[in-house]
Design a protein around this motif. Structure first.
Motif, mmCIF file in Angstrom:
data_model
loop_
_atom_site.group_PDB
_atom_site.id
_atom_site.type_symbol
_atom_site.label_atom_id
_atom_site.label_comp_id
_atom_site.label_asym_id
_atom_site.label_seq_id
_atom_site.Cartn_x
_atom_site.Cartn_y
_atom_site.Cartn_z
ATOM 1 N N LYS A 137 5.665 11.377 35.606
ATOM 2 C CA LYS A 137 5.009 11.808 34.368
ATOM 3 C C LYS A 137 4.396 13.193 34.536
ATOM 4 O O LYS A 137 4.448 14.022 33.630
ATOM 5 C CB LYS A 137 3.945 10.788 33.961
ATOM 6 N N ILE A 138 3.811 13.425 35.688
ATOM 7 C CA ILE A 138 3.230 14.741 35.945
ATOM 8 C C ILE A 138 4.318 15.810 35.989
ATOM 9 O O ILE A 138 4.109 16.951 35.565
ATOM 10 C CB ILE A 138 2.428 14.718 37.261
ATOM 11 N N GLY A 139 5.496 15.447 36.463
ATOM 12 C CA GLY A 139 6.598 16.393 36.580
ATOM 13 C C GLY A 139 7.433 16.534 35.321
ATOM 14 O O GLY A 139 8.474 17.199 35.348
ATOM 15 N N SER A 140 6.994 15.943 34.223
ATOM 16 C CA SER A 140 7.762 15.971 32.980
ATOM 17 C C SER A 140 6.973 16.617 31.846
ATOM 18 O O SER A 140 5.750 16.543 31.809
ATOM 19 C CB SER A 140 8.149 14.542 32.562
ATOM 20 N N ALA A 141 7.703 17.240 30.919
ATOM 21 C CA ALA A 141 7.079 17.855 29.739
ATOM 22 C C ALA A 141 8.105 17.929 28.617
ATOM 23 O O ALA A 141 9.291 18.185 28.872
ATOM 24 C CB ALA A 141 6.554 19.252 30.060
ATOM 25 N N ASP A 142 7.655 17.678 27.412
ATOM 26 C CA ASP A 142 8.505 17.797 26.222
ATOM 27 C C ASP A 142 9.799 16.987 26.357
ATOM 28 O O ASP A 142 10.866 17.416 25.926
ATOM 29 C CB ASP A 142 8.836 19.266 25.937
#
Length: 437
Positions: A137-142
């Protein structure tokens, strides 16, 4: 959401201070295909890798290169406090960029949210079922994955067994957990320790130790719909710091100071030269190996750990790739191997003791560990369980700057320099003027 500008990081997280400040080095290794097709797909067999930690260098030299003998790796390491200043200009210009680079927890979201990283969606689709949730989750965006981590860094409460026996009547982790099971119980236990020890025993040496657990107890991030939010947990953190200070239940030293380390080995004294006993430290996975063991070796066996008052994490390293890399297939293959490969991570976990994020490896190894420093306790199984409760969705690119300003205000309030309202008003004003929230 507002984007955080790629600028030099002004503050280095604590994890960076404990072992990543070696001189910049560059190593080059010999060449070829990665997993058969990656080099051909990109038209190159070379990957330029930048990092702030020698951990990644060892992983590449000892494991990745032997498994990928036809990929040439040019590796460069820069101290953490200088790393963003080196990376930001080349990413902004789109020239001289590394193919693959490490990202420290303090600034990982700045880059994940930047739009300058290579999407790793196809890699994640292959390994999703076996990877711990919060680092992804921390490594993901949009809706896209841009960074992957090989480790999890859940936080725990490490306490002195001898002090627990003396003042609580037990050193059993399950029983001690009852005394620190939530933040309110933690305060009650702090008072009990102070009373039973006739003022000698403080529950922590620094109120700063409490920041990560309170942060982990939040329900909302710092910024919601472009507006600053002060979660009730952070409001309670302010009250906790003030209470511990006013009732003299903390050692009144700063994290990472000489006094902070002195509390670990039982040599901390107050301003009058009187001894202070420190009951516990709130630290993550690496805190055991790189902080406690290194600074208090003579106390080996007198420590144990339990979950503490709240689920939290602290630190970690993600790996990402520049979206303009000339060899995206090889870059993805390197990230996939280092962050997810079962065989590699099994060997690495056994050698380093690192709590990896691959659930297959966790489940295969977690019951085999016994830590002499913790009196034979199986820390690995405990860390694997603690990682399940961490919410990675609250981490944002502006956190580092906001939290630095917040902790300045908290310190001023705890020390009696400002009222709580003055501290909060100043904090809000500074965030508005520097970040626009």
């Amino acid at each position: 959401m507002k984007k955080v500008l790629l600028a030099a990081a002004a503050i280095v997280s604590a994890v960076a201070l404990m072992g990543c400040g070696k001189k910049e080095t560059t190593t080059t290794g010999g060449g070829g295909t990665s997993g058969g097709s990656s080099a051909k797909a990109g038209g190159s067999n070379k990957l330029v890798v930048w990092s702030f930690t020698d951990e990644l260098e060892g992983m590449i030299n000892d494991y990745y290169k032997p498994a990928h003998p036809d990929v040439e790796v040019e590796y460069s390491m820069t101290p953490t406090d200088q790393f963003p200043s080196k990376l930001d200009p080349v990413l902004a210009a789109g020239q001289g960029c590394p193919d693959v680079f490490a990202l420290e927890n303090a600034f990982v979201r700045k880059y994940i949210e930047s739009g300058l990283l290579l999407p790793l969606d196809d890699v994640y689709a292959e390994v999703k079922s076996k990877m711990a949730d919060y680092p992804m989750k921390i490594g993901s965006a949009d809706g896209h994955v841009y960074g992957m981590a090989w480790q999890v860094c859940p936080g725990a409460l490490f306490y002195r067994r001898s002090l627990a026996k003396k003042y609580l009547g037990t050193d059993d982790p399950k029983e001690v957990q009852k005394y620190v099971k939530d933040l309110d119980t933690f305060v009650a236990t702090a008072r009990e320790l102070k009373k039973k020890s006739n003022g000698l025993c403080d529950i922590v040496s620094s109120t700063g130790d409490m920041f990560m657990p309170y942060k982990g107890a939040r329900k909302d991030p710092w910024v919601v719909n472009d507006k600053l939010v002060i979660d009730p947990a952070m409001d309670k953190y302010m009250d906790m710091c003030k209470l511990l200070h006013d009732e003299n239940m903390e050692g009144r030293v700063q994290q990472w100071s000489e006094g902070w380390f002195a509390g670990m080995n039982g040599t901390l004294k107050d301003e009058k030269g009187n001894p202070i006993e420190v009951f516990c430290y709130l630290l993550p996975t690496w805190g055991l190996h790189y902080t406690l063991k290194q600074n208090a070796p003579d106390t080996s066996g007198d420590w144990a750990m339990c979950a503490g008052p709240a689920n939290y994490y602290w630190g970690g390293t993600w790996i990402g790739a520049w979206k303009g890399t000339k060899n995206p297939a090889a870059a993805k293959e390197m990230i996939k191997y280092l962050a997810t490969d079962d065989t590699f991570l099994t060997a690495y976990a056994k050698k380093s003791g690192d709590t990896v994020g691959n659930l297959n490896v966790q489940n295969a190894l977690k019951d085999t560990f016994s830590e002499p420093y913790l009196g034979g306790q199986n820390h690995y199984a405990e860390f694997c369980e603690m990682a399940k409760g961490i919410d990675g969705s609250l981490v944002q690119g502006s956190d580092q700057q906001i939290e630095a300003l917040f902790n300045e205000s908290v310190t001023a309030y705890a020390n009696g320099e400002k009222t709580k309202q003055q501290a909060l008003d100043d904090f809000k004003s500074q965030v508005a003027s520097t970040l626009g929230y």
